[in-house]
Design a protein around this motif. Sequence first.
Motif, PDB file in Angstrom:
ATOM      1  N   ALA A 178     -62.317  48.020 115.796  1.00 42.37           N
ATOM      2  CA  ALA A 178     -61.404  48.266 114.908  1.00 42.37           C
ATOM      3  C   ALA A 178     -59.943  47.689 115.569  1.00 42.37           C
ATOM      4  O   ALA A 178     -58.804  47.353 114.950  1.00 42.37           O
ATOM      5  N   GLN A 179     -60.000  47.803 116.904  1.00 40.72           N
ATOM      6  CA  GLN A 179     -58.409  47.450 117.407  1.00 40.72           C
ATOM      7  C   GLN A 179     -58.115  46.041 117.160  1.00 40.72           C
ATOM      8  O   GLN A 179     -59.065  45.192 117.518  1.00 40.72           O
ATOM      9  N   PRO A 180     -56.886  45.651 117.462  1.00 36.59           N
ATOM     10  CA  PRO A 180     -56.378  44.410 117.492  1.00 36.59           C
ATOM     11  C   PRO A 180     -56.811  43.845 119.009  1.00 36.59           C
ATOM     12  O   PRO A 180     -56.690  44.778 119.771  1.00 36.59           O
ATOM     13  N   ALA A 181     -56.101  42.539 119.269  1.00 36.47           N
ATOM     14  CA  ALA A 181     -56.466  42.030 120.556  1.00 36.47           C
ATOM     15  C   ALA A 181     -55.531  41.101 120.988  1.00 36.47           C
ATOM     16  O   ALA A 181     -55.644  39.936 120.937  1.00 36.47           O
ATOM     17  N   PRO A 182     -54.050  41.570 121.118  1.00 34.80           N
ATOM     18  CA  PRO A 182     -52.990  40.690 121.454  1.00 34.80           C
ATOM     19  C   PRO A 182     -53.273  40.208 122.953  1.00 34.80           C
ATOM     20  O   PRO A 182     -54.050  40.687 123.583  1.00 34.80           O
ATOM     21  N   PRO A 183     -52.781  39.067 123.140  1.00 39.58           N
ATOM     22  CA  PRO A 183     -52.861  38.693 124.472  1.00 39.58           C
ATOM     23  C   PRO A 183     -52.391  39.617 125.687  1.00 39.58           C
ATOM     24  O   PRO A 183     -51.099  40.022 125.278  1.00 39.58           O
ATOM     25  N   SER A 190     -56.208  27.574 112.353  1.00 39.55           N
ATOM     26  CA  SER A 190     -56.202  27.272 110.777  1.00 39.55           C
ATOM     27  C   SER A 190     -57.410  27.628 110.331  1.00 39.55           C
ATOM     28  O   SER A 190     -57.561  27.924 109.110  1.00 39.55           O
ATOM     29  N   CYS A 191     -58.499  27.973 111.168  1.00 45.12           N
ATOM     30  CA  CYS A 191     -59.663  28.671 110.465  1.00 45.12           C
ATOM     31  C   CYS A 191     -60.331  29.794 110.928  1.00 45.12           C
ATOM     32  O   CYS A 191     -60.861  30.628 110.583  1.00 45.12           O
ATOM     33  N   HIS A 192     -59.542  30.285 112.227  1.00 40.89           N
ATOM     34  CA  HIS A 192     -60.140  31.460 112.944  1.00 40.89           C
ATOM     35  C   HIS A 192     -58.834  32.548 112.970  1.00 40.89           C
ATOM     36  O   HIS A 192     -57.607  32.063 113.274  1.00 40.89           O
ATOM     37  N   ALA A 193     -59.235  34.008 113.106  1.00 39.47           N
ATOM     38  CA  ALA A 193     -58.125  34.659 113.210  1.00 39.47           C
ATOM     39  C   ALA A 193     -58.555  35.472 114.579  1.00 39.47           C
ATOM     40  O   ALA A 193     -59.591  35.753 114.721  1.00 39.47           O
ATOM     41  N   ILE A 194     -57.299  36.252 114.991  1.00 38.51           N
ATOM     42  CA  ILE A 194     -57.288  37.195 116.180  1.00 38.51           C
ATOM     43  C   ILE A 194     -56.369  38.147 115.834  1.00 38.51           C
ATOM     44  O   ILE A 194     -55.252  37.825 115.721  1.00 38.51           O
ATOM     45  N   ARG A 195     -57.075  39.213 115.625  1.00 36.46           N
ATOM     46  CA  ARG A 195     -55.844  40.414 115.044  1.00 36.46           C
ATOM     47  C   ARG A 195     -55.055  40.609 115.989  1.00 36.46           C
ATOM     48  O   ARG A 195     -55.452  40.832 117.321  1.00 36.46           O
ATOM     49  N   GLY A 196     -53.704  41.037 115.716  1.00 35.69           N
ATOM     50  CA  GLY A 196     -52.707  41.394 116.707  1.00 35.69           C
ATOM     51  C   GLY A 196     -52.066  40.267 117.290  1.00 35.69           C
ATOM     52  O   GLY A 196     -51.350  40.426 118.010  1.00 35.69           O
ATOM     53  N   THR A 197     -52.610  38.937 116.726  1.00 32.74           N
ATOM     54  CA  THR A 197     -51.505  37.835 117.112  1.00 32.74           C
ATOM     55  C   THR A 197     -51.293  37.143 115.829  1.00 32.74           C
ATOM     56  O   THR A 197     -51.749  37.658 114.763  1.00 32.74           O
ATOM     57  N   THR A 198     -50.550  35.895 115.866  1.00 31.33           N
ATOM     58  CA  THR A 198     -50.253  35.001 114.569  1.00 31.33           C
ATOM     59  C   THR A 198     -51.513  34.337 114.232  1.00 31.33           C
ATOM     60  O   THR A 198     -51.156  33.704 113.062  1.00 31.33           O
ATOM     61  N   ALA A 199     -52.473  34.172 114.817  1.00 28.70           N
ATOM     62  CA  ALA A 199     -53.473  33.517 114.370  1.00 28.70           C
ATOM     63  C   ALA A 199     -54.339  34.196 113.518  1.00 28.70           C
ATOM     64  O   ALA A 199     -54.968  35.536 113.608  1.00 28.70           O
TER      65      ALA A 199
END
Lengths: 121, 841, 328
Positions: free
Chosen positions: C228-233, C252-261
């Motif tokens: 559940a945690q985000p994963a910022p760089p 444009s297709c993928h999300a990484i929570r905790g980032t702008t993607a």
Amino acid sequence: MPSVPKGSAILVAPAILWSAHFLFVYVFVSLACLWGWHEATVMGVRVVTAAVALATAAAVLPIALLGVRAWRSAPGATADPTDTRSRRGRFIAQVTAAQSALFAFSTIMVGVPTLMRPPCV
Amino acid sequence: MTDIASPRTDIPQDEPARQRDELDAAWRSPAGWRAISAVNQTYVGRRFVITGFIYFLIAGILGLVIRVQLAVPENDLLTPEAYNQIFTMHGTMMMFLFAVPILEGVAVYLLPPMLGARDLPFPRLSAFGYWCYLLGGLLLLSSLPLGLAPDSGWFIYPPLSSTLFSPGMNVDFWLLGITFMEISAITASIELIVAILKTRAPGMSIDRMPLFAWYILITAFMIVFGFPPLIMGSILLELERAFGLPFFDAAKGGHPLLWQHLFWLFGHPEVYIIFLPAAGIMSMVVPTFARHPIVGYRWLVLAAVGMGFLSFGLWVHHMFATGIPQLSLAFFSAASTLVAIPSGIQVFGWIATLWHGRPRFDTPLLFAIGTIVTFVIGGFTGVMVAIVPFDLQVHDTHFVVAHFHYVLIGGAVFPLFAGIHYWMPLALGRMPSERLGRCSFWTMFAGFHLTFFPLHWLGLIGMSRRVYTYLPGLNLELGNLIATGGAFLFALGVLLAMVNILWTARSGTPSGDNPWNAGTLEWLKVPTPACNFRSIPVISSRDPMWDQPKLSKAVELGVGFLPDSLGGRRLMMGTSATDARPEQVLELPGPTYMPLVAALCVGVFFVSFLLKLYAMAALGGLLSVAAFLVWMWPTSPEGRRGDIVASPGTVLPTAHGHHAAPGSTALNVTLAADAALYGSLAFSLFFLWSYTPDRMGTPLPSPSAWPAVLDLCLMLAGSAVLAWAERRMRAGAAVPAMLGLPVAMGLATAALAHGLLSSGHLGLPAQEHALAAVLWTLFGYQAIHAGAAVLIAGLAAVAAWRGHFTRGRHLALRIAVRFWHYTAALWAVGFVLVHIPPLLG
Amino acid sequence: MTRRVVITLLPAAALALAGCSTMQSALDPAGINARQVADLWWLMVWVLSGAFVIVMAVLAAALFAPRHWRERVRGTTLIAAGGVALPVVVVPVFLLASFAVQWPLVPERPDRLTIHVIGHQFWWEVRYTGPGLAQPVVSANEIRMPVGQPVQFRLTTEDVIHSFWLPNLAGKIDMIPGQVNHMEITAERTGVFRGQCYEFCGAQHAHMAFMAVVMEPDGFAAWLAREAQPAPPRGPVEERAFQAFLRGGCASCHAIRGTTADGGGGPDLTHVGGRLTLAAGMLPNGEGPMGGWIAGAQNIKPGNRMPNFNGFDGETLRALSSYLYGLK
């Protein structure tokens, strides 16, 4: 001598009754589940269960009667090859009776699960 | 009832040689390239069988390619696109282009001689069906070299088959090609039903019919009710793809499961439509090689009728995993397992015949035994997959692939090969090689089980269907490799059988009459003369060749019915349905190019539609209508009416224009098929209506009833006028028909025009909501029928004004009126369907 | 690059799977439903094998037994016994036995841990909701579930019809547009299992698989909390790789929570490195496969929705792969 059935269409009557029963229970249960009637009960019995049980009885009864009548009306066996009428009459009566047995059993088998399965899960 | 056609038939035996030559000339088909105009059942049947066999070989090669691709994991012989086209075409061709048509072809070829008839009652219709089959099949097949073959499975489930996910023409090839060739299934079934019910030899009451005829009769009725759901489904899906009518689009009130219901409503009976004729072949082969009449004839009729009906209650067992309530599943599960009873009776009927017989182990019996062994295994796995929880485990795995290949190859291909070897002397006049036959049987049998038995196992350990490859390390390698090896062995067996056929045709020993000492009539004379029977025999046994020893001689001497062609006319007997009492004499048309021309016109429609040239398609539709009008144009009854002395002491009316002619039965069967088609549409309406969650909300179409009331009244008025005209005609007055037909045509034209102008009353544009789309389709369906009713009435009017109608001979009027009543009933039912649910909602 | 990627990766895939060749088998049950169905299967196999032997014996007798011996039994008796009595006895037994199997399809139970599985051409979106989860936890192509507890599955599709099956655990249920199907699975032992799409769904139907990891409840709870945690760089290296991720258009297709993607349409990559496989059960996870997949997705899995991103230079590709594989 009992009357010889005129046409051969009687042969499929039990099957047609089975089809009508099958169509009714399937459509009825589908609609009941879609529209939420399955919660309803009449005198403690679920409406769906009661309706399918009634429909099954209503279908099995005429199928069975038809079968018994056909069996009784079958003319006796004949050795005379030119007596097409009673040979054919016996054939139709016997096949009709057997159809009745098959489809009475089938109707019961289709109706029985209602008593054992919850309707709309 | 005026002219006695010819007094010569009073004395049938005075000039047998002249009679034989004249019969031969009357029934012979032209040679050379003109042979394509032939309409005789022998020609049409042979064409069906040969075409079907070629499609079988092509589909079989595709199957081999599938097995090569799957031989090892991660094989890259085929791209996924190519593989998906190939497995789709393999299934589609095997089911639609091979199994059903070839068995129909066998029926077309064998039934008339088996029933003691000279031909099928509507030879041009069978020829038309054949051309539709050939052209539709070629249309579908042409997609393969173009690389545009259908690629969403033989079941083409939307939304995968919708324009969104399949934008190319691939799916259109499927929908249009299959619908085109399905015309042949419907025409053949009409033809065969009428043939079996109305053209059996005198004395062949229904309890004396060869079992093959029983099976074909039931199969044909199943086609009449089983194919329309698929045809309707294909029409709806093509309308969605071509014009955006959202029948299956969940976002617009449609539902993808509607397709599955329509497809399997056809698809399950289809399995029995394939199995029953094959079982019919078995029931002819087994008694001959057991050298004993079939045991349990009545049991087998019971089983066939039982399977015919039960098979319509199984379709949802292909949809167990779709989330349908478990009680509904239980109904279908019960019905599916119940098929075990008639199937068991069926198999034990054959075993019991062998039990009482003295089996002779020729190739046909070997294939028959192979059938029993294989079909029993397929039947047992069938009981397994009918059990819902088990099916949820193996559904769409290779277990199911194994199961249905056991049922279809065991239940249809092996019997077909039994039949091919059995009837080869009949078709070729020569005996097949026994040694080659045995080799091909054992190779096919071993190859088959080697191919498909391991697939049960592969399915249980998780191998999905319709995958172009699989990963290593899941235990799938060995089974797949064995299966691929087996497939080549199986193919070798088929090749050997082909070699046998070709060898037999060239250098087999001449067979003579009845080489297997069979019991049924088709063996009466080998090679069969063009007219099948020199004269039509009287039948007094189920196995006339065994029980009526003087039959052959009597037929040759012309002692039976219709020994004389009365100056080159194609005459045959029409008899009553149950007892086969002589009723009438049918006169059949000779060679004609009309069926081919009509099929080509229909082909213009389908090809243009495929190419999205809709104006051209409309032209093709008009051309087809024109072709049928020419075909049906009333011809002078001169010299074709009156009574004929069919045999000394039997004077029968000719069927031409007779109100009880086979055409009347054919119309009833056609209307039954049409009603099933309409019923499929009505089912679609109810299905979508019941699934529409906001069915009480506003976005649904709310058609206004009043314009439709007016149109309905006009149609019903036409019905009333025609009913009156027909009643007067029965009393002998032709004038009411001459006046009533144009009046009714005017009324219907007014209803049509008004309906089209006010079609806005349906509420919503068809593209907006699936329910609106169904309402428009219902309306279009009714409009097309009203148009057809006007044309048919027009043909009758021409006949009426030309004075063709006399008392008791006004078939065209009868057909026009009955079609009219049917159309009016459609409009009435349509009115209820369209306008009552919104009231309830 | 393209062909080589396939060739070098596949043996790796084979090895990764070789450890447990029954991880996708209905005959090695690890859940209540699958176990009951396996029992039902063996019951049917034994009964029907017996029936088959009987039928074949009768057939053999009909063909080869001496005539006088055969004449003692009438053919119609055979038909009545084999054609009527046999199925009438056997079939109801199977039907009754099937009623004893726990039914996997159940009505919705919001009070339970629910795993939403959403089918896409040709991958699986996975979301966890339930008591104690404020927001859905989003993942892809892998399911983790606790052992011994009934877990709800809510099955839907984003495009065409798919079918969800974990052979070792329970029967399959279709995912149909415009419809929500619920099923319940109770795993009986921990382990790694493989599931696959079982309704033909297009070009890459064959490679639309997923892994299911059945864990002890404690381990599952810990995993879910981490997932559940985000994963910022973290740190400049990751930051640079993330920028390459953005430049390449991956977001444009993928999300990484905790980032702008925050792209949709493709699998969520927040913890992609923690999954066992890549490309929906096709490749073993690792830096190498990750890079190969980014550069040659169309060669590895032709027809899937991810294009080949072969514009990255080798170093960037390695950095990107390393970053993504590091998202555990």
